[in-house]
Design an enzyme around this catalytic site. Structure first.
Site, PDB file in Angstrom:
ATOM      1  N   GLY A  30      11.292  17.404  38.664  1.00 47.15           N
ATOM      2  CA  GLY A  30      11.590  18.267  39.808  1.00 47.15           C
ATOM      3  C   GLY A  30      12.964  18.002  40.393  1.00 47.15           C
ATOM      4  N   CYS A  31      13.326  16.737  40.490  1.00 51.17           N
ATOM      5  CA  CYS A  31      14.624  16.377  41.072  1.00 51.17           C
ATOM      6  C   CYS A  31      15.765  16.821  40.163  1.00 51.17           C
ATOM      7  CB  CYS A  31      14.680  14.873  41.330  1.00 51.17           C
ATOM      8  SG  CYS A  31      13.435  14.340  42.532  1.00 51.17           S
TER       9      CYS A  31
END
Length: 180
Positions: free
Chosen positions: A68-69
């Protein structure tokens, strides 16, 4: 014996909840953005005042090089020219150290600062710190800070694949409102 186990579980839940609540309160729209002074992935000290006169997308994220990051950072990278045309700068913050940020930035060719908030103090001032004592990370929150250093918008629900586009849209609307 069942009561003892139940009491232990309740005590653990209360402790966990109190630790998660340790994060400071979120700054509100219209308030001055909390100041910061943190090193970036190159060791350069960055402060809020370095971005005065520009819109600032200050995004907190949990961990370098996680799915996600990475998706969020790469979307900001890919949209950076559009953001800059709107007068905005992008800065990422996590509790990872500078070496981790340097590797993450180099791997994905991230052209913006990633700040190392190793102590979590800045994330806490922004209400974005989750501290479970043995595990600490920044919540995925973003703060759009106006050119005067005030909070213009707080994003607590971030969809990593669409977040950069959402900010571009909000910046366009803010700029149009300012021209009226």
């Amino acid at each position: 014996m069942k009561w003892l186990i139940l009491f232990g579980l309740i005590a653990a839940a209360v402790l966990l909840a109190s630790q998660m609540a340790r994060a400071g309160e979120l700054p509100q729209v219209g308030e001055a953005a909390p100041d910061f002074n943190l090193p970036d992935q190159e060791g350069k000290s960055r402060q809020l005042r370095d971005f005065a006169g520009k819109w600032l997308v200050l995004y907190f994220y949990p961990k370098d090089d996680t799915p996600g990051c990475t998706q969020e950072a790469c979307a900001f990278r890919d949209d950076l020219s559009r953001l800059e045309k709107l007068g905005a700068r992008v800065v990422g913050v996590s509790v990872d150290d500078g070496a981790s940020h340097a590797g993450f930035s180099a791997k994905y060719h991230l052209p913006f600062p990633l700040l190392a908030d190793v102590s979590g103090a800045v994330a806490e001032r922004y209400g974005a710190l989750t501290d479970l004592r043995v595990f600490r990370f920044a919540k995925r929150y973003t703060f759009l800070i106006d050119p005067q250093g005030r909070i213009a918008k707080v994003y607590r629900k971030v969809e990593t694949s669409k977040h950069s586009a959402e900010i571009i849209s909000d910046l366009q609307q803010s700029i149009l409102k300012g021209q009226e």
